[in-house]
Write a protein that holds these residues in place. Structure first.
Motif, short mmCIF file in Angstrom:
data_model
loop_
_atom_site.label_atom_id
_atom_site.label_comp_id
_atom_site.label_asym_id
_atom_site.label_seq_id
_atom_site.Cartn_x
_atom_site.Cartn_y
_atom_site.Cartn_z
N ASN A 115 -2.79 4.46 5.34
CA ASN A 115 -1.88 4.98 4.32
C ASN A 115 -0.89 3.88 3.99
O ASN A 115 -0.36 3.23 4.90
N TRP A 116 -0.63 3.69 2.69
CA TRP A 116 0.38 2.72 2.24
C TRP A 116 1.39 3.46 1.40
O TRP A 116 1.02 4.11 0.42
N ARG A 117 2.65 3.42 1.80
CA ARG A 117 3.65 4.23 1.13
C ARG A 117 4.95 3.47 0.92
O ARG A 117 5.22 2.46 1.57
N THR A 144 12.46 -0.57 -9.97
CA THR A 144 12.31 0.42 -8.90
C THR A 144 11.10 0.14 -8.00
O THR A 144 10.91 0.84 -7.00
N ASP A 145 10.28 -0.85 -8.36
CA ASP A 145 9.20 -1.27 -7.46
C ASP A 145 9.77 -2.02 -6.25
O ASP A 145 9.08 -2.17 -5.24
N SER A 146 10.99 -2.52 -6.38
CA SER A 146 11.64 -3.17 -5.24
C SER A 146 11.83 -2.16 -4.11
O SER A 146 12.04 -0.98 -4.36
N GLY A 147 11.75 -2.64 -2.88
CA GLY A 147 11.99 -1.77 -1.74
C GLY A 147 11.04 -2.04 -0.60
O GLY A 147 10.26 -3.00 -0.62
N GLU A 148 11.11 -1.18 0.41
CA GLU A 148 10.30 -1.34 1.61
C GLU A 148 9.03 -0.51 1.51
O GLU A 148 9.07 0.69 1.21
N TYR A 149 7.89 -1.15 1.77
CA TYR A 149 6.59 -0.49 1.77
C TYR A 149 6.08 -0.46 3.22
O TYR A 149 6.24 -1.43 3.97
N LYS A 150 5.45 0.63 3.61
CA LYS A 150 4.97 0.80 4.97
C LYS A 150 3.46 1.03 4.98
O LYS A 150 2.95 1.86 4.23
N LEU A 151 2.77 0.30 5.86
CA LEU A 151 1.33 0.46 6.05
C LEU A 151 1.08 1.05 7.43
O LEU A 151 1.59 0.55 8.43
N GLU A 152 0.30 2.14 7.47
CA GLU A 152 -0.09 2.75 8.74
C GLU A 152 -1.60 2.72 8.86
O GLU A 152 -2.31 3.23 7.99
N LEU A 153 -2.12 2.09 9.91
CA LEU A 153 -3.55 1.98 10.15
C LEU A 153 -3.98 3.03 11.16
O LEU A 153 -3.28 3.29 12.14
N THR A 213 5.60 -3.26 7.97
CA THR A 213 6.38 -3.07 6.74
C THR A 213 6.35 -4.34 5.89
O THR A 213 6.06 -5.44 6.38
N LEU A 214 6.65 -4.15 4.62
CA LEU A 214 6.70 -5.24 3.66
C LEU A 214 7.86 -4.97 2.71
O LEU A 214 8.02 -3.84 2.23
N GLN A 215 8.68 -5.96 2.46
CA GLN A 215 9.81 -5.81 1.55
C GLN A 215 9.50 -6.53 0.24
O GLN A 215 9.20 -7.72 0.24
N LEU A 216 9.54 -5.80 -0.86
CA LEU A 216 9.27 -6.38 -2.18
C LEU A 216 10.56 -6.48 -2.98
O LEU A 216 11.33 -5.52 -3.07
N TYR A 217 10.79 -7.66 -3.57
CA TYR A 217 11.95 -7.88 -4.43
C TYR A 217 11.44 -8.19 -5.85
O TYR A 217 10.65 -9.12 -6.03
N VAL A 218 11.87 -7.41 -6.81
CA VAL A 218 11.52 -7.66 -8.22
C VAL A 218 12.73 -8.29 -8.89
O VAL A 218 13.82 -7.71 -8.91
N GLN A 219 12.55 -9.49 -9.46
CA GLN A 219 13.65 -10.28 -10.01
C GLN A 219 13.46 -10.53 -11.51
O GLN A 219 12.34 -10.53 -12.01
#
Length: 279
Positions: free
Chosen positions: A53-55, A94-103, A115-121
């Motif tokens: 799951n990726w959220r 609003t795509d910026s933020g923390e994404y979490k992957l659960e295997l 986790t992965l942190q995305l920054y939209v600039q």
């Protein structure tokens, strides 16, 4: 001689714009330009993963179940099973933020999280404060060499960590060589180092460290993986470039069509490293 180096372009002092990002490591920081697209690599071999799951926050974006992907978000989020990458198009703030992957395994048991942190600039917010920058800013101290034909960089006299394999405990044998000279042999959980002590292998993370880099360390390195009977199970190459340290660099910008900007990193030092990227 001119040499090409990798550069992470900075936005407002600390942020950068990237078209792609390796999110396989926990805590990865990734960047994208407003209105553009970014590719986020989530997993190595999705065929070996029963479920994930990726959220973002509490909202699930992608579900992977038995080789079938379920996209619960709009079509801007597209998953490519062939390389374990998700592409987000038409990036918004609003795509910026923390994404979490659960295997998960086939029974739903959690086998890993990251986790992965995305920054939209904004595209044109670029800082040019790169004077007195050391080459270590442009050339990273480590490189992921698990993909075939990876290009890695190191500073003359410094050190570089090259990640060769994921889980060495699952590999009965491998040989790592440069030209016809074998540097490392791995046999049944024992490493044999046939080069000088500048080459140090860490079985815990499948990484080799080369210290006190010299110019002749540059070149193509080949990894050959074998099963317990010696049969070849995989091959890949890695190109290492060793370059002289740089005391300072200069950024030169050029306006392109459709509101784009080309930014080049230049130096007048001996190796004249330079790179460029469109923004």
């Amino acid at each position: 001689m001119k040499a090409v180096i990798r550069l992470q372009l900075m936005l407002i002092g600390v942020y950068s714009v990237k078209l792609s990002c390796d999110g396989r490591q926990d805590g990865a920081q990734c960047y994208g330009a407003l209105g553009g697209a970014v590719d986020l690599m989530l997993v190595d071999n999705v065929s070996e993963i029963s479920r994930f799951n990726w959220r973002k926050n509490s909202s699930t974006i992608l579900r992977w179940r038995n080789s079938i992907v379920y996209n619960t978000k709009e079509s801007r989020f597209l998953f490519f099973p062939s390389n374990g990458t998700v592409r987000i198009s038409n990036l918004i703030r609003t795509d910026s933020g923390e994404y979490k992957l659960e295997l998960n395994d086939k029974d739903g048991k959690v086998t890993g999280r990251r986790t992965l942190q995305l920054y939209v600039q904004v595209r044109n917010q670029v800082s040019y404060s790169f004077n007195q920058m050391n080459i270590s800013t442009c050339v990273g101290p480590s490189c992921d060499g698990r993909q075939d034909e990876t290009q890695c960089y190191g500073a003359l006299g410094g050190a570089v960590d090259l990640m060769l394999v994921d889980n060495v405990s699952e590999i009965p044998r491998f040989n790592w060589r440069k030209n016809s000279s074998i540097i490392l042999r791995w046999r049944n959980s024992i490493v044999y180092n046939t080069k000088e002590s500048r080459f140090l292998f860490f079985p815990s993370n499948g990484t080799v460290r080369i210290s006190n880099l010299i110019r002749t360390d540059s070149g193509e390195y080949k990894l050959e993986l074998n099963d317990k009977d010696g049969k070849v199970t995989g091959r890949r190459t890695l190109q290492l470039y060793v370059q002289a340290p740089v005391s300072s660099v200069q950024l030169v910008s050029e306006c392109l069509s459709q509101g784009q900007m080309k930014v080049s990193c230049l130096s007048e030092e001996r190796d004249s490293p330079q790179t460029s990227q469109d923004i």
